[in-house]
Design an enzyme around this catalytic site. Structure first.
Site, PDB file in Angstrom:
ATOM      1  N   SER A   1     -52.688 -55.957  68.876  1.00 38.93           N
ATOM      2  CA  SER A   1     -53.130 -54.868  67.995  1.00 38.93           C
ATOM      3  C   SER A   1     -52.668 -53.488  68.433  1.00 38.93           C
ATOM      4  CB  SER A   1     -54.660 -54.872  67.862  1.00 38.93           C
ATOM      5  OG  SER A   1     -55.073 -55.846  66.925  1.00 38.93           O
TER       6      SER A   1
ATOM      7  N   LYS B   1     -50.791 -51.523  65.908  1.00 39.75           N
ATOM      8  CA  LYS B   1     -51.421 -50.624  64.937  1.00 39.75           C
ATOM      9  C   LYS B   1     -51.194 -49.153  65.272  1.00 39.75           C
ATOM     10  CE  LYS B   1     -55.080 -53.815  63.466  1.00 39.75           C
ATOM     11  NZ  LYS B   1     -54.917 -54.983  64.356  1.00 39.75           N
TER      12      LYS B   1
ATOM     13  N   SER C   1     -59.972 -51.732  64.094  1.00 36.83           N
ATOM     14  CA  SER C   1     -58.747 -52.513  64.287  1.00 36.83           C
ATOM     15  C   SER C   1     -58.558 -53.484  63.122  1.00 36.83           C
ATOM     16  CB  SER C   1     -58.778 -53.272  65.619  1.00 36.83           C
ATOM     17  OG  SER C   1     -57.482 -53.695  65.989  1.00 36.83           O
TER      18      SER C   1
END
Length: 388
Positions: free
Chosen positions: A63, A66, A129
């Site tokens: 993640s 991101k 997230s």
């Protein structure tokens, strides 16, 4: 060739644009032992890497992907293509229901047909997230995920992230997707340098959307001793536990990247260890001031007898606290004599910075003012002086 010494120690009580290896300094403090697959500690002001291990080894960013998704959205806002207040209608591809890609992953819990602003989706991307928020933003900004991924990789090139490539907008495992601790530190620095309002979202501890409250997974945001205000966590089975944390103490900001730690607590402990070590052992100082005189030299055949020299840039460095008293500087002229006419900002030598006897950096020495050609008599007088 002429050499001139000048004092920089008086500047070193202030609050560095080069990348230095760990062994640049004579007595660099030994870095802490970090339990992770790869890691980096970067000084934000200068971009210097204060300590690192396996920093260029390609790993699964999970993640942390991101961060680039948010960066692309912020650039779209900056360019005027979209605004933070634009309303977005969530499509079916951003709905987790019936979508096996999202099984067991982090979500904002959007539903198809939901309408919310780019700003709120960005908060869902950063705080929750949310993989669904990433898809909704990609659809709105670029018209689809493949088009958005192409934008992500365009910024990879612009930021010169040499070991990074994205295949998804959210960071779930995908063949060919990779980054490094070093590249992610560079990306984090670019994000912090962007719009303060957008970066502020990385410090928010929780988000409530549609009756569901979620906590930011970056536990260091609650650490009062570090003043961490971002950035992001990431985890998949293949990536391990990743964390990027940025800490501000006084006017100094550090960025710690930890990839492949063994647990959520482990990644926080390792990042905390790096940040404390950096704050305890380094100072970020200004060693040169743009346009400030560091010396005066004789000039021949001009309408003036002297010319001021200095630098055309502000220069900061992150220096080991123990070595600050040992930092010295000198400048070296390219030629024995400077002759008129000469314009301002002309290269006339090099400024060299030393830690004890070791050269650690150098920058151009330039003229700070221009000097015109002197009168016939003054030039003749200078000519005679040369002959005598």
């Amino acid at each position: 060739m002429k050499i001139r010494l000048f004092v920089v120690c008086s500047l070193l009580s202030l609050s560095a644009h080069s990348a230095f290896a760990d062994d640049t300094f004579v007595n660099a403090p030994p870095p802490p032992q970090i339990q992770a697959g790869s890691w980096v500690l970067m000084d934000y002001t200068t971009g210097q890497i204060l300590a690192a291990e396996n920093e260029h080894v390609r790993r699964n960013p999970a993640s942390l992907t991101k961060l680039m998704t948010g960066y692309v959205v912020d650039r779209a806002i900056d360019s005027g293509r979209i605004t933070a207040n634009d309303m977005v209608t969530v499509g079916k591809d951003a709905w987790a229901k019936g979508n096996p890609v999202f099984d067991g992953s982090s979500l904002m819990f959007l539903k198809a047909g939901d309408r919310l602003t780019v700003h709120d989706l960005s908060r869902g991307l950063i705080i929750d997230s949310g993989n669904d928020a990433c898809v909704a933003l990609a659809d709105y900004v670029a018209g689809g995920q493949p088009q958005f991924v192409a934008m992500m990789n365009k910024y990879v090139q612009q930021l010169r992230l040499r070991d990074t490539h994205f295949e998804t907008v959210h960071g779930l495992d995908a063949p060919g997707q990779h980054s490094t601790a070093y590249d992610l530190a560079v990306l984090s620095r670019a994000i912090i340098h962007g719009e303060p309002e957008f970066y502020h979202m990385y410090s928010e501890r929780s988000l409530t959307w549609n009756g569901i409250t979620q906590q930011n997974r970056n536990g260091l945001l609650w650490d009062k001793g570090l003043n961490v205000d971002g950035l992001k966590t990431g985890h998949t089975a293949s990536a391990g536990f990743n964390l990027i944390a940025s800490s501000v103490v006084g006017e100094r900001r550090l960025i710690a990247v930890v990839m492949g730690a063994e647990s959520p607590k482990g990644r926080e402990d390792q990042a905390r260890k790096l940040l404390h070590w950096g704050q305890d052992n380094f100072d970020t100082v200004q060693v040169l001031h743009k346009g400030k005189k560091i010396g005066t030299e004789a000039i021949w055949y001009g309408d003036k007898k002297q010319i001021e020299v200095g630098t055309n840039q502000d220069v900061f460095l992150a220096l080991p606290k123990s070595e600050v008293p040992n930092i010295k500087a000198k400048y070296v002229l390219d030629k024995q004599e400077i002759e008129a006419p000469i314009a301002a900002n002309q290269h006339v030598g090099e400024i060299e910075l030393f830690d004890r006897d070791k050269l650690i950096a150098h920058w151009p020495l330039v003229t700070l003012t221009g000097v015109k050609k002197g009168s016939t008599w003054s030039r003749f007088s200078d000519y005679l002086s040369h002959k005598l």
